[in-house]
Scaffold this active site. Structure first.
Site, PDB file in Angstrom:
ATOM      1  N   ASP A  82       0.823  -1.212   0.000  1.00  0.00           N
ATOM      2  CA  ASP A  82       0.000   0.000   0.000  1.00  0.00           C
ATOM      3  C   ASP A  82       0.856   1.262   0.000  1.00  0.00           C
ATOM      4  OD1 ASP A  82       1.015  -0.170   2.548  1.00  0.00           O
ATOM      5  OD2 ASP A  82      -0.912  -0.031   3.577  1.00  0.00           O
ATOM      6  N   ASP A  97       1.626   6.748   0.808  1.00  0.00           N
ATOM      7  CA  ASP A  97       1.026   5.606   1.489  1.00  0.00           C
ATOM      8  C   ASP A  97      -0.481   5.792   1.375  1.00  0.00           C
ATOM      9  OD1 ASP A  97      -0.187   3.940   3.360  1.00  0.00           O
ATOM     10  OD2 ASP A  97       1.251   4.344   4.946  1.00  0.00           O
ATOM     11  N   LYS A 155       5.470   7.043  16.851  1.00  0.00           N
ATOM     12  CA  LYS A 155       5.006   8.143  16.005  1.00  0.00           C
ATOM     13  C   LYS A 155       5.408   9.484  16.617  1.00  0.00           C
ATOM     14  CE  LYS A 155       1.147   5.356  14.421  1.00  0.00           C
ATOM     15  NZ  LYS A 155      -0.315   5.176  14.345  1.00  0.00           N
TER      16      LYS A 155
END
Length: 235
Positions: free
Chosen positions: A110, A217, A161
Site C-alpha cells: 500500500d 502511502d 510516532k
C-alpha cells in the site's frame, strides 16, 4: 544485483472502507489502475525479475488480476497465501520460503516510494548489513514510526510516532537477508517492525539511507486521493 522481491499484499484496507470496498487494499484503483500495478511496474523498472506476493484477504482478486495481465506485468509472480492473518512478520517469513537467494527486497503493498532500489544492495554489501531500509524525510510523523541513524548510517533507533515538524521514517521498502529469519525464528502472527526490528535491533546489522523520491502511502482516504494525481505519470 538483487532479482527477487516480496510484496506485502494482504491488507484489509480497514481505514479505506469509505472509498474502497470489497477488494484487498493493493487492488484499489489509483490513477486508472490497481495500486499493485504501480508497485509491480516499479519493481520491473528496477531490474527485479521475480516477485512473491504475500496475500490473504480476498486474495482471489489479486490472483485473477495477475493471471489476466501476466504479459504486461512481465515478471515471474508467485503467491504466498496466508490461510489466516500472519501479520507483517509471519507474512514475510512465509514468503521467504519461495525466495531462492539469500536476500530479497520487501515492499509494502500500500506504499509507493520511487527509489533507485538496487542501491540498497550496494549499501548492504558495503556494510556487510543484514537489512537496509529506504528512508524518507516527511513533514510530520504522526502516522509513522520514526528512524534515527548513527553517523555511519547504521540504525540507532526505531521510535514511536512523532509530531515533530520533520522526521525520517521507514519508507516501507527494504532489502532483507534471510539470516534474520534464521536467527529469530518466530512463528504465527507477528509484527516484523515491533517483534524483530525494534526488539532485536541491538543484534541486527541494520542500516538505512535517505532518498527523496516520490512517496505515498494510500492507507487513509486523504492520501489515497493524493495518489491519484501523484502517480498519474509515474508508471
Amino acid at each position: 544485483m538483487i532479482k527477487e522481491a516480496i510484496v506485502l499484499a494482504g491488507g484489509f484496507g480497514t481505514r479505506l472502507q469509505s472509498v474502497v470496498k470489497d477488494v484487498p487494499k493493493p487492488m484499489a484503483i489509483v490513477a486508472g489502475k490497481p495500486f499493485l500495478s504501480h508497485v509491480l511496474h516499479f519493481l520491473k523498472k528496477n531490474n527485479v525479475k521475480k516477485v512473491v506476493l504475500a496475500v490473504g484477504y480476498k486474495y482471489q482478486f489479486i490472483e485473477s488480476y495477475v493471471m489476466d495481465n501476466l504479459q504486461d506485468i512481465d515478471l515471474e509472480v508467485k503467491f504466498s497465501i496466508e490461510n489466516e492473518p500472519l501479520g507483517t512478520g509471519g507474512g514475510i517469513y512465509q514468503a521467504f520460503n519461495q525466495i531462492s537467494g539469500e536476500s530479497a527486497f520487501v515492499l509494502n503493498g500500500d506504499t509507493f516510494f520511487d527509489t533507485p532500489l538496487q542501491d540498497l544492495a550496494h549499501v548492504m554489501e558495503a556494510n556487510d548489513a543484514e537489512i537496509v531500509f529506504a528512508l524518507k524525510k516527511v513533514a510530520n510523523g504522526e502516522r509513522y514510526g520514526t528512524v534515527k541513524l548513527n553517523e555511519n548510517s547504521s540504525v540507532a533507533d526505531f521510535s514511536e510516532k512523532s509530531f515533530s515538524d520533520e522526521v525520517v521514517i521507514n519508507g516501507g521498502q527494504y532489502l532483507m537477508n534471510r539470516s534474520i529469519i534464521d536467527r529469530f525464528p518466530l512463528t504465527g502472527n507477528f509484527s516484523i517492525e515491533k517483534d524483530v526490528f525494534q526488539r532485536e535491533l541491538p543484534q541486527i546489522k541494520a542500516f538505512g539511507k535517505i532518498y527523496d523520491g516520490i512517496f505515498i502511502d494510500i492507507g487513509i482516504p486523504t492520501d489515497f486521493e493524493k495518489a491519484q494525481n501523484m502517480l498519474q505519470n509515474v508508471s
